[in-house]
Design an enzyme around this catalytic site. Sequence first.
Site, PDB file in Angstrom:
ATOM      1  N   CYS A 165      60.034  54.892  38.028  1.00 38.38           N
ATOM      2  CA  CYS A 165      60.064  53.618  38.613  1.00 38.38           C
ATOM      3  C   CYS A 165      59.366  53.658  39.965  1.00 38.38           C
ATOM      4  O   CYS A 165      58.411  53.906  40.051  1.00 38.38           O
ATOM      5  CB  CYS A 165      61.519  52.922  38.486  1.00 38.38           C
ATOM      6  N   ASP A 225      56.717  46.332  28.860  1.00 32.59           N
ATOM      7  CA  ASP A 225      57.197  46.046  30.384  1.00 32.59           C
ATOM      8  C   ASP A 225      56.603  44.928  31.017  1.00 32.59           C
ATOM      9  O   ASP A 225      55.317  44.676  30.995  1.00 32.59           O
ATOM     10  CB  ASP A 225      56.787  47.328  31.121  1.00 32.59           C
ATOM     11  N   HIS A 257      60.269  48.607  30.585  1.00 24.97           N
ATOM     12  CA  HIS A 257      60.693  49.354  31.742  1.00 24.97           C
ATOM     13  C   HIS A 257      61.937  50.171  31.882  1.00 24.97           C
ATOM     14  O   HIS A 257      62.995  49.673  31.223  1.00 24.97           O
ATOM     15  CB  HIS A 257      60.318  48.483  32.999  1.00 24.97           C
TER      16      HIS A 257
END
Length: 286
Positions: A165, A225, A257
């Site tokens: 991330c 995502d 994601h």
Amino acid sequence: MDKDLSSQSNQMNRRDFVYKTVAAAGFALAVLPIAHSAIMTDTEGIEAKDVKIPVGKLKIPAYQAMPKGTGPFPVLMISHEIFGLHEFIRDLCRRFAKLGFFAIAPDLYYRQGDVTKIKEIPDIIAKVVSKVTNEQVNGDLDATVKYLGSTKRANLDKITMTGFCWGGKATWLYAAHNPKIKSAIAWYGPLVPGPQQGNQKAPQMPIDIAATLKVPVLGLYGGKDTYITKEHVEQMEEVLDKGSSGSKIILYPDADHGFFADYRPTYNKDASDDALKQMLDWIKSH
């Protein structure tokens, strides 16, 4: 009515108990509730502990894990998610230690605050993440490398960087900053600049360094995502092709994601298992 109120009260007490128990276990408050798929790794056969890394006059917290023995062991530096150095990242250190790595994850938000105690993601971004500069992160990671050398149990000729991330973006940028590392693996980190406000200068992003990158970086991204989109990935690939780093991106069509984060509802086991294999193969081949 009294029975209904009692039942509601019991449910609230149970939720509160779970909330406090999980929080005490070290997960960031913003990620609660924790999914049942969360993996918990023990310390059998490894050594794991909290440490302090000297950075100038400061000492920033970090968590490390490695196999028992004198080593030296190949290094895996881990850049944490937006949620900071919480239990998931610590667990990853233990998992990779069981695979033979000296795994270490520094707290890259230390100067700005403890995001694990903040419940709302917008507050995490506004109060902490927005104040963390790329220069600070690269400096702290440089200090981590220096610390690793002082342990005498880390093989500094075999350093790999990985991140998730927010840490995925940091991974791309550190690979450009430190060409001495052997390889890097970026998990669904932002690639292109986001919208800017006023005259604020946009911080450097992975796409800005893609063409001049020397370290081979493997990007692992999710096709579902909505934050880091397929279009962003295609833009990044186009610029990477102009360089000579040998970097590449794998896009998992059915993954969202955070697909490797087993404690979150977006966890995708099939994509995670394959991505982990790709990561280990990438490290081995470099």
